[in-house]
Design an enzyme around this catalytic site. Structure first.
Site, PDB file in Angstrom:
ATOM      1  CG  HIS A   1      -2.000   0.861   1.309  1.00  0.00           C
ATOM      2  ND1 HIS A   1      -1.963   2.341   1.257  1.00  0.00           N
ATOM      3  CD2 HIS A   1      -3.412   0.578   0.771  1.00  0.00           C
ATOM      4  CE1 HIS A   1      -3.139   2.854   1.250  1.00  0.00           C
ATOM      5  NE2 HIS A   1      -4.004   1.758   0.616  1.00  0.00           N
TER       6      HIS A   1
ATOM      7  CG  ASP B   1      -9.675  -5.065  -2.096  1.00  0.00           C
ATOM      8  OD1 ASP B   1     -10.762  -5.305  -1.551  1.00  0.00           O
ATOM      9  OD2 ASP B   1      -9.677  -3.928  -2.610  1.00  0.00           O
TER      10      ASP B   1
HETATM   11  N1  ACO Z   1       4.078  -7.957  -4.840  1.00  0.00           N
HETATM   12  C1  ACO Z   1       5.592  -7.855  -4.676  1.00  0.00           C
HETATM   13  N2  ACO Z   1       6.207  -6.745  -4.593  1.00  0.00           N
HETATM   14  C2  ACO Z   1       5.607  -5.328  -4.430  1.00  0.00           C
HETATM   15  C3  ACO Z   1       4.256  -5.433  -4.124  1.00  0.00           C
HETATM   16  C4  ACO Z   1       3.436  -6.542  -4.355  1.00  0.00           C
HETATM   17  N3  ACO Z   1       1.964  -6.558  -3.974  1.00  0.00           N
HETATM   18  N4  ACO Z   1       3.910  -4.069  -3.876  1.00  0.00           N
HETATM   19  C5  ACO Z   1       4.928  -3.436  -4.108  1.00  0.00           C
HETATM   20  N5  ACO Z   1       6.085  -4.271  -4.258  1.00  0.00           N
HETATM   21  C6  ACO Z   1       7.460  -3.901  -4.087  1.00  0.00           C
HETATM   22  C7  ACO Z   1       7.797  -2.949  -5.613  1.00  0.00           C
HETATM   23  O1  ACO Z   1       8.071  -4.078  -6.715  1.00  0.00           O
HETATM   24  C8  ACO Z   1       8.869  -2.258  -5.120  1.00  0.00           C
HETATM   25  O2  ACO Z   1      10.002  -3.031  -5.020  1.00  0.00           O
HETATM   26  P1  ACO Z   1      11.605  -2.665  -5.520  1.00  0.00           P
HETATM   27  O3  ACO Z   1      11.708  -1.485  -4.656  1.00  0.00           O
HETATM   28  O4  ACO Z   1      12.414  -3.649  -5.637  1.00  0.00           O
HETATM   29  O5  ACO Z   1      11.171  -1.886  -6.764  1.00  0.00           O
HETATM   30  C9  ACO Z   1       8.631  -2.007  -3.578  1.00  0.00           C
HETATM   31  O6  ACO Z   1       7.852  -3.128  -3.064  1.00  0.00           O
HETATM   32  C10 ACO Z   1       7.826  -0.563  -3.481  1.00  0.00           C
HETATM   33  O7  ACO Z   1       6.681  -0.637  -4.209  1.00  0.00           O
HETATM   34  P2  ACO Z   1       5.995   0.561  -4.968  1.00  0.00           P
HETATM   35  O8  ACO Z   1       5.484  -0.094  -6.305  1.00  0.00           O
HETATM   36  O9  ACO Z   1       7.160   1.438  -5.102  1.00  0.00           O
HETATM   37  O10 ACO Z   1       5.008   0.909  -4.269  1.00  0.00           O
HETATM   38  P3  ACO Z   1       3.630   1.990  -4.727  1.00  0.00           P
HETATM   39  O11 ACO Z   1       3.254   2.777  -3.406  1.00  0.00           O
HETATM   40  O12 ACO Z   1       3.929   2.597  -5.750  1.00  0.00           O
HETATM   41  O13 ACO Z   1       2.481   0.993  -4.782  1.00  0.00           O
HETATM   42  C11 ACO Z   1       0.659  -0.564  -4.901  1.00  0.00           C
HETATM   43  C12 ACO Z   1       1.392   0.587  -3.993  1.00  0.00           C
HETATM   44  C13 ACO Z   1       0.319  -0.052  -6.101  1.00  0.00           C
HETATM   45  C14 ACO Z   1      -0.611  -0.766  -3.821  1.00  0.00           C
HETATM   46  C15 ACO Z   1       1.623  -1.651  -4.826  1.00  0.00           C
HETATM   47  O14 ACO Z   1       1.991  -2.281  -3.285  1.00  0.00           O
HETATM   48  C16 ACO Z   1       0.764  -2.965  -5.609  1.00  0.00           C
HETATM   49  O15 ACO Z   1       0.817  -3.032  -6.832  1.00  0.00           O
HETATM   50  N6  ACO Z   1      -0.026  -3.916  -4.776  1.00  0.00           N
HETATM   51  C17 ACO Z   1      -0.512  -4.861  -5.437  1.00  0.00           C
HETATM   52  C18 ACO Z   1      -1.994  -4.351  -6.017  1.00  0.00           C
HETATM   53  C19 ACO Z   1      -2.656  -4.359  -4.862  1.00  0.00           C
HETATM   54  O16 ACO Z   1      -3.208  -4.877  -3.860  1.00  0.00           O
HETATM   55  N7  ACO Z   1      -3.758  -3.090  -4.912  1.00  0.00           N
HETATM   56  C20 ACO Z   1      -4.794  -2.628  -4.006  1.00  0.00           C
HETATM   57  C21 ACO Z   1      -4.116  -1.380  -3.120  1.00  0.00           C
HETATM   58  S1  ACO Z   1      -5.164  -1.132  -1.740  1.00  0.00           S
HETATM   59  C22 ACO Z   1      -6.680  -0.628  -2.572  1.00  0.00           C
HETATM   60  O17 ACO Z   1      -6.804  -0.093  -3.525  1.00  0.00           O
HETATM   61  C23 ACO Z   1      -7.690  -1.016  -1.878  1.00  0.00           C
END
Ligand code: ACO
Length: 402
Positions: free
Chosen positions: A280, A337
């Site tokens: 998140h 979720d």
């Molecule tokens: N699985 C694996 N790796 C992840 C995940 C994940 N679910 N989420 C983040 N990471 C990793 C990224 O690859 C990144 O790694 P790196 O530093 O090696 O590049 C690091 O963690 C930081 O992640 P960001 O993408 O910079 O985080 P951001 O704040 O931009 O994204 C998000 C947040 C979109 C929610 C992301 O965590 C994600 O894609 N999660 C999966 C989708 C999801 O569950 N979305 C629902 C969000 S809550 C909602 O809307 C109800």
């Protein structure tokens, strides 16, 4: 903050902040989040207390008007919503134009956008009276629209709302009932859905809410702004995650249930595979909504007869991730979720309908933000700046010289 912003604007300085990781676009009194401590409060009230003691309709009132309603206020609010649940008959025909297997999210956003054609007064400059009636119409009609989107997808006849029922009960009846057949709403199912709606009702400046505010900042009407918010919610990184989680769990089950192999793929970032329902932008701790849902998931699935094999995979995934340095070092925890899809499925909703349920829950939050924005004297049309990195000036090249 605003004064500093104005000062910077005069200097011509621009900050580059992709994804608005550090940039606040507004001030707000609605929802407080402390992502490090895992705290979420609506109008000051902890989400845990609202989940345990409130109802979705009461939370909607709280978010929109700022205070918990008195008994008389709640009765009046409920009655007004009940009076507006019907769709215009012409609007019902609108659904005929979509293909049978249409995804319900674009159906929902199109129908909400179309509401302003049925209520053309909303195209006039915004007044408090018009905002109030549009608020009630949206709260009342979105469940009807959502139920019709579902009925369309399964080829069943539409049911008129039964206005003796509460909002959630009415929605369940219009979704799962049949005309001229009695439908007894299961109180456990209704309470569970009401709880999920409370947990989704607001989350400050998330992608869809920011979209609602951005569109509304041009003085576009409430229906147009909410329709845009629904489209923003559709994406798998936002509201679409609840469907994506279930597809992921089914995929793991169908390929033998090997959780370790899946996590390895995620860690190696193979084909961009993510652990859906994890991570998140704001929470760097356990999402307090996920904690509440996890606590009730067992109970609800036990009662509704959910698929234990998928719940088992979800629990093993979480256990694995919480002990794995990849997730620990990046502070990735289950979000709201991770467990909701399993519950929605046990309730009988098809996977592609899950994000519609998120939209029904988030609606009062979107409305509250739109109203707050239109009353805030600091509001200006949203217009981000950019850092241009394209070609320098160059001369036009005629076709035969390219
Ligand atoms: N699985 C694996 N790796 C992840 C995940 C994940 N679910 N989420 C983040 N990471 C990793 C990224 O690859 C990144 O790694 P790196 O530093 O090696 O590049 C690091 O963690 C930081 O992640 P960001 O993408 O910079 O985080 P951001 O704040 O931009 O994204 C998000 C947040 C979109 C929610 C992301 O965590 C994600 O894609 N999660 C999966 C989708 C999801 O569950 N979305 C629902 C969000 S809550 C909602 O809307 C109800």
């Amino acid at each position: 903050g605003f004064e500093l912003g104005k000062l910077l604007a005069k200097t011509g300085m621009v900050t580059l902040d992709p994804g608005f990781v550090n940039t606040a676009a507004c001030s707000s009194e609605i929802t407080y989040i402390d992502g490090d401590a895992g705290i979420l409060r609506y109008r000051g009230y902890p989400i845990e207390q609202l989940a345990e003691r409130s109802t979705f309709i009461e939370v909607s009132y709280l978010l929109i008007y700022g205070e918990l309603p008195t008994q008389a206020q709640l009765a009046d609010f409920t009655k007004k919503i009940q009076r507006h649940t019907l769709l215009h008959e012409d609007m019902k025909r609108f659904f005929d134009g979509f293909p049978r297997d249409a995804h319900p999210m674009p159906v929902l956003s199109s129908a909400v956008s179309a509401l302003s054609t049925f209520y053309p007064e909303t195209l006039k400059p915004v007044t408090d009276d018009l905002t109030e009636i549009a608020t009630i119409r949206l709260l009342a009609k979105l469940p009807t629209i959502a139920a019709y989107a579902y009925k369309k997808s399964v080829g069943q006849p539409f049911l008129y709302p039964d206005n003796s029922l509460g909002l959630v009960e009415n929605f369940l009846r219009m979704t799962f009932g049949f005309p001229a057949e009695p439908y007894d709403v299961d109180p456990d199912l209704a309470r569970a859905l009401d709880l999920l709606f409370i947990l989704h009702a607001d989350h400050e400046q998330n992608c869809s809410t920011s979209t609602v505010r951005l569109v509304g900042s041009s003085e576009a009407n409430l229906f147009a702004s909410i329709s845009a918010g629904i489209n923003a919610l559709f994406g798998p990184l936002h509201g679409g995650a609840n469907s994506a989680v279930l597809e992921m769990l089914e995929g793991i089950r169908d390929s033998g249930g090997d959780v370790d192999a899946f996590v390895k793929k995620v860690k190696n970032k193979e084909d961009g595979v993510k652990l859906m329902g994890f991570g998140h932008r704001v929470y760097k701790n356990y999402d307090p909504r996920a904690a509440i849902i996890k606590k009730t998931a067992d109970e609800i699935l036990g009662k509704l007869g959910g698929d234990d094999s998928l719940l088992d995979i979800a629990k093993r995934l979480e256990e694995h991730a919480l002990a794995d340095d990849y997730f620990v070092s990046r502070k990735l925890y289950p979000n709201v979720d991770f467990y909701t899809g399993l519950i929605y499925r046990a309730m009988g909703f098809p996977t592609k309908f899950f994000t519609v349920l998120f939209a029904l829950g988030r609606l009062p939050g979107w409305i509250a933000h739109w109203r707050e924005m239109t009353h805030d004297p600091a509001t200006k049309i949203g217009r981000p700046r950019q850092v241009y990195i394209g070609p320098k000036e160059r001369d036009y090249v005629p076709m035969d010289g390219r």
